[in-house]
Design a protein around this motif. Structure first.
Motif, PDB file in Angstrom:
ATOM      1  N   THR A 132      12.842   2.496   0.207  1.00  0.00           N
ATOM      2  CA  THR A 132      12.487   3.282  -0.977  1.00  0.00           C
ATOM      3  C   THR A 132      13.698   3.992  -1.586  1.00  0.00           C
ATOM      4  OG1 THR A 132      11.985   5.311   0.282  1.00  0.00           O
ATOM      5  CG2 THR A 132      10.197   3.706  -0.037  1.00  0.00           C
ATOM      6  N   GLN A 133      14.760   4.175  -0.781  1.00  0.00           N
ATOM      7  CA  GLN A 133      15.961   4.902  -1.209  1.00  0.00           C
ATOM      8  C   GLN A 133      15.634   6.339  -1.605  1.00  0.00           C
ATOM      9  OE1 GLN A 133      17.758   2.451  -4.263  1.00  0.00           O
ATOM     10  NE2 GLN A 133      18.641   1.048  -2.767  1.00  0.00           N
ATOM     11  N   ARG A 134      14.523   6.842  -1.061  1.00  0.00           N
ATOM     12  CA  ARG A 134      14.149   8.238  -1.290  1.00  0.00           C
ATOM     13  C   ARG A 134      14.543   9.041  -0.047  1.00  0.00           C
ATOM     14  NH1 ARG A 134       8.022  10.707  -1.760  1.00  0.00           N
ATOM     15  NH2 ARG A 134       8.444  12.260  -3.377  1.00  0.00           N
ATOM     16  N   PRO A 135      15.004  10.283  -0.202  1.00  0.00           N
ATOM     17  CA  PRO A 135      15.324  11.090   0.981  1.00  0.00           C
ATOM     18  C   PRO A 135      14.097  11.216   1.890  1.00  0.00           C
ATOM     19  CG  PRO A 135      16.125  12.157  -1.016  1.00  0.00           C
ATOM     20  CD  PRO A 135      15.271  11.010  -1.464  1.00  0.00           C
ATOM     21  N   TYR A 136      14.344  11.160   3.190  1.00  0.00           N
ATOM     22  CA  TYR A 136      13.217  11.284   4.114  1.00  0.00           C
ATOM     23  C   TYR A 136      13.638  12.052   5.361  1.00  0.00           C
ATOM     24  CZ  TYR A 136      15.276   7.496   6.938  1.00  0.00           C
ATOM     25  OH  TYR A 136      16.105   6.739   7.717  1.00  0.00           O
ATOM     26  N   LEU A 137      12.652  12.694   5.946  1.00  0.00           N
ATOM     27  CA  LEU A 137      12.831  13.407   7.213  1.00  0.00           C
ATOM     28  C   LEU A 137      11.899  12.745   8.229  1.00  0.00           C
ATOM     29  CD1 LEU A 137      12.786  17.293   7.705  1.00  0.00           C
ATOM     30  CD2 LEU A 137      11.868  15.723   9.393  1.00  0.00           C
ATOM     31  N   TYR A 138      12.493  12.237   9.287  1.00  0.00           N
ATOM     32  CA  TYR A 138      11.708  11.548  10.313  1.00  0.00           C
ATOM     33  C   TYR A 138      11.755  12.348  11.609  1.00  0.00           C
ATOM     34  CZ  TYR A 138      10.342   8.121  13.834  1.00  0.00           C
ATOM     35  OH  TYR A 138       9.722   7.489  14.886  1.00  0.00           O
ATOM     36  N   TRP A 139      10.567  12.575  12.193  1.00  0.00           N
ATOM     37  CA  TRP A 139      10.480  13.260  13.479  1.00  0.00           C
ATOM     38  C   TRP A 139       9.472  12.545  14.352  1.00  0.00           C
ATOM     39  CZ3 TRP A 139       6.162  16.847  14.773  1.00  0.00           C
ATOM     40  CH2 TRP A 139       6.290  17.374  16.066  1.00  0.00           C
ATOM     41  N   GLU A 176       0.833  -1.206   0.000  1.00  0.00           N
ATOM     42  CA  GLU A 176       0.000   0.000   0.000  1.00  0.00           C
ATOM     43  C   GLU A 176       0.869   1.258   0.000  1.00  0.00           C
ATOM     44  OE1 GLU A 176      -3.585   0.378   0.091  1.00  0.00           O
ATOM     45  OE2 GLU A 176      -3.304  -1.639  -0.718  1.00  0.00           O
ATOM     46  N   LEU A 177       1.886   1.276   0.828  1.00  0.00           N
ATOM     47  CA  LEU A 177       2.769   2.441   0.886  1.00  0.00           C
ATOM     48  C   LEU A 177       3.542   2.616  -0.422  1.00  0.00           C
ATOM     49  CD1 LEU A 177       4.077   1.959   4.531  1.00  0.00           C
ATOM     50  CD2 LEU A 177       2.640   3.843   3.720  1.00  0.00           C
ATOM     51  N   ASP A 178       3.995   1.519  -1.019  1.00  0.00           N
ATOM     52  CA  ASP A 178       4.702   1.603  -2.304  1.00  0.00           C
ATOM     53  C   ASP A 178       3.794   2.193  -3.386  1.00  0.00           C
ATOM     54  OD1 ASP A 178       7.088   0.608  -1.354  1.00  0.00           O
ATOM     55  OD2 ASP A 178       6.684  -1.458  -1.953  1.00  0.00           O
ATOM     56  N   THR A 181       6.043   2.507  13.888  1.00  0.00           N
ATOM     57  CA  THR A 181       7.340   3.120  13.623  1.00  0.00           C
ATOM     58  C   THR A 181       8.259   2.157  12.882  1.00  0.00           C
ATOM     59  OG1 THR A 181       7.161   4.538  15.575  1.00  0.00           O
ATOM     60  CG2 THR A 181       9.371   4.153  14.691  1.00  0.00           C
ATOM     61  N   THR A 182       8.293   0.909  13.335  1.00  0.00           N
ATOM     62  CA  THR A 182       9.119  -0.103  12.656  1.00  0.00           C
ATOM     63  C   THR A 182       8.713  -0.252  11.200  1.00  0.00           C
ATOM     64  OG1 THR A 182       9.394  -1.292  14.745  1.00  0.00           O
ATOM     65  CG2 THR A 182       9.862  -2.513  12.712  1.00  0.00           C
ATOM     66  N   LEU A 183       7.401  -0.287  10.950  1.00  0.00           N
ATOM     67  CA  LEU A 183       6.893  -0.403   9.584  1.00  0.00           C
ATOM     68  C   LEU A 183       7.327   0.782   8.730  1.00  0.00           C
ATOM     69  CD1 LEU A 183       4.986  -1.471   7.323  1.00  0.00           C
ATOM     70  CD2 LEU A 183       3.143  -0.204   8.465  1.00  0.00           C
ATOM     71  N   LEU A 184       7.105   1.995   9.221  1.00  0.00           N
ATOM     72  CA  LEU A 184       7.389   3.188   8.420  1.00  0.00           C
ATOM     73  C   LEU A 184       8.884   3.344   8.145  1.00  0.00           C
ATOM     74  CD1 LEU A 184       4.888   5.734  10.025  1.00  0.00           C
ATOM     75  CD2 LEU A 184       4.692   4.549   7.828  1.00  0.00           C
ATOM     76  N   LEU A 185       9.715   3.096   9.141  1.00  0.00           N
ATOM     77  CA  LEU A 185      11.158   3.232   8.926  1.00  0.00           C
ATOM     78  C   LEU A 185      11.684   2.127   8.012  1.00  0.00           C
ATOM     79  CD1 LEU A 185      12.403   4.327  12.462  1.00  0.00           C
ATOM     80  CD2 LEU A 185      12.149   5.729  10.404  1.00  0.00           C
ATOM     81  N   TRP A 236      10.003   0.684   5.664  1.00  0.00           N
ATOM     82  CA  TRP A 236       9.536   1.002   4.318  1.00  0.00           C
ATOM     83  C   TRP A 236      10.333   2.149   3.707  1.00  0.00           C
ATOM     84  CZ3 TRP A 236       6.923   5.743   3.207  1.00  0.00           C
ATOM     85  CH2 TRP A 236       6.566   5.879   1.854  1.00  0.00           C
ATOM     86  N   VAL A 237      10.459   3.256   4.449  1.00  0.00           N
ATOM     87  CA  VAL A 237      11.068   4.446   3.857  1.00  0.00           C
ATOM     88  C   VAL A 237      12.548   4.215   3.562  1.00  0.00           C
ATOM     89  CG1 VAL A 237      11.808   5.667   5.973  1.00  0.00           C
ATOM     90  CG2 VAL A 237      11.006   6.968   3.982  1.00  0.00           C
ATOM     91  N   GLN A 238      13.209   3.383   4.346  1.00  0.00           N
ATOM     92  CA  GLN A 238      14.610   3.083   4.075  1.00  0.00           C
ATOM     93  C   GLN A 238      14.767   2.211   2.832  1.00  0.00           C
ATOM     94  OE1 GLN A 238      15.756   1.448   7.861  1.00  0.00           O
ATOM     95  NE2 GLN A 238      15.717   3.456   8.868  1.00  0.00           N
TER      96      GLN A 238
END
Length: 480
Positions: free
Chosen positions: A47-54, A13-15, A37-41, A43-45
């Motif tokens: 994707t190899q896309r720049p990301y900002l996590y807060w 779904e996120l992809d 949090t585990t899921l989102l990190l 996934w985003v890692q």
């Protein structure tokens, strides 16, 4: 150590959201410790896309802004050992600075535990609305707001809320399914995993606490019988994360967990008048703590208004806690854990059979339906109850006039012929009309006698033992 298990559907779904055209604004919510949090990190890692996590915390509004500023500076200046951003007196100035630093580059923004930030500053959703409307939605940005305070996250999507209509997607992160427990407890046999699922459910943080090299009884004594620790405080923390005024909600949950499944029954237990329970039940259903069930045999046009509905706890740990732990807290305080385990042991088999095993049998039926392995395509899978009969598993198709009736047995002995005959004999009390096609399925932890197999063959019934159910559910999970 945090483990990443399953979540293939959520990752797809996120992809798909990331691959879609235009900016995306996603709300991600789920109860505490479910692995958002585990899921989102993870996934985003990937994707190899720049990301900002807060990740926000429960602190003052000013401290919340400065926390976000530090996350922004760490992203913008990764070589800096400890970045020191200037102080921002408003979200407007902070978001304006963020947009200057982002420019036109593609970026994924993850605001984790956003609900805590909203607690600190209730104006934040309005500022986020302005940020999205005037800055982000025209850029190659994916913005995800995640939170464990489900009540507050759900409220963000309400009609009157500033962010209503802005989200392009919502992702509810649910506990892991039963089949995922094989990754946590590879040495357990299927019956042990079912019992463990009845105690803990599929919350990853709970499952990681149990030692896979120890038995269920040892793990329960070691973790659930402690006077302190995560499991002791979890019910109160979980409920307070969902609602603000907890007393009546907790009383309602306790009543449902101990067998009060209708408003009339709950009223006797809680002291809350039956009509006054309606808003609590509605909210608890909305937040995913309880579920309203209607007999599968109620026609679709009557399901919403029927008075035959019953309410059940969705969370296995709360179900176990209110059933066995809370009523016996004095035994834990006195250190009489052997007495407590003896009490639980006397009732655990019936508890697992009436709750988790029946749920898994209905899940298996739904999995088989998706795979096209049933005699017809059901429109609904559930159960049936009335004054005349109760059936554990019911699947039916109103158009085709076809129905599947199932019986679930968690006993330690093989199921005999009488169980087959009893279900067949009471089927006329369950089937909506005489001209319907009737099919049968039987589920048994300990398998079936030869006499039962002969009887099942005579009526064309399918027999499913625990090993078959376990393999089928794990295969379905692996295939996604």
């Amino acid at each position: 150590m945090t483990r990443f298990v399953d979540r293939q559907w959520e990752l797809r779904e996120l992809d798909e959201l990331l691959a879609a055209q235009g900016a995306q604004f996603v709300v991600v919510y789920g109860r505490r410790r479910v692995g958002k949090t585990t899921l989102l990190l993870h996934w985003v890692q990937q994707t190899q896309r720049p990301y900002l996590y807060w990740v926000a915390r429960r602190e003052t509004a000013d401290a919340t802004r400065q926390s976000f500023a530090r996350a922004l500076w760490r992203w913008a200046y990764p070589e800096a050992e400890e970045p020191s951003p200037p102080r921002f007196d408003s979200w407007e100035s902070l978001f304006a600075q963020m947009m200057r630093m982002i420019g036109q580059q593609p970026l994924t923004l993850i605001f984790d535990e956003f609900s805590y930030a909203v607690e600190s500053d209730p104006s934040l959703p309005s500022h986020t609305q302005v940020l999205w409307d005037h800055q982000l939605k025209g850029k190659p940005i994916t913005l995800l707001l995640a939170g464990s305070h489900i009540g507050m996250m759900v409220d963000l999507m309400r009609y009157q809320a500033p962010l209503f209509g802005r989200f392009t997607a919502r992702l509810a992160v649910d506990p892991l399914p039963y089949a995922a427990l094989a990754d946590f407890f590879p040495r357990y046999v299927a019956a042990e995993r079912v019992a463990t699922y009845a105690v803990l459910g599929g919350v990853p943080a709970y499952l990681e606490q149990f030692d896979p090299g120890q038995s269920l009884s040892v793990n329960v004594r070691r973790h659930l019988f402690r006077r302190t620790g995560m499991f002791r405080s979890e019910p109160e923390l979980l409920i307070s994360d969902l609602v603000r005024e907890t007393r009546n909600y907790e009383a309602t949950l306790r009543a449902v967990a101990t067998g009060a499944h209708t408003p009339t029954e709950m009223a006797k237990t809680t002291g809350i008048a039956s009509p006054n329970l309606a808003p609590y039940l509605k909210r608890l259903c909305e937040l995913g703590l309880i579920k309203r069930r209607v007999p599968a045999t109620v026609p679709p046009d009557r399901r919403r208004a029927t008075t035959r509905s019953r309410y059940y706890l969705r969370d296995p740990y709360l179900r176990f806690y209110f059933r066995f732990i809370e009523p016996n807290l004095e035994l834990i305080e006195l250190g009489l854990t052997d007495v407590l385990w003896q009490r639980i042991g006397e009732q655990l088999r019936a508890f697992v059979g009436l709750t988790t095993f029946e749920d898994l049998c209905r899940e298996w039926t739904l999995v088989q339906a998706h795979a096209g392995q049933l005699p017809f395509s059901p429109e609904i899978v559930g159960s049936h109850w009335s004054k005349d009969a109760q059936v554990d598993v019911v699947a039916l198709n109103w158009r085709e006039k076809a129905i599947l009736l199932g019986e679930c047995k968690w006993g330690v002995d093989a199921v005999g012929r009488s169980v087959i005959r009893e279900l067949v004999e009471k089927s006329p009390q369950v089937v909506p009309e005489d001209d319907w096609q009737v099919h049968y399925v039987f589920f048994a932890r300990a398998g079936f006698t030869d006499a039962a197999r002969s009887e099942a063959e005579a009526v064309g019934a399918q027999l499913v033992d625990l090993e078959t159910l376990d393999v089928d559910l794990r295969r379905a999970l692996a295939e996604g």
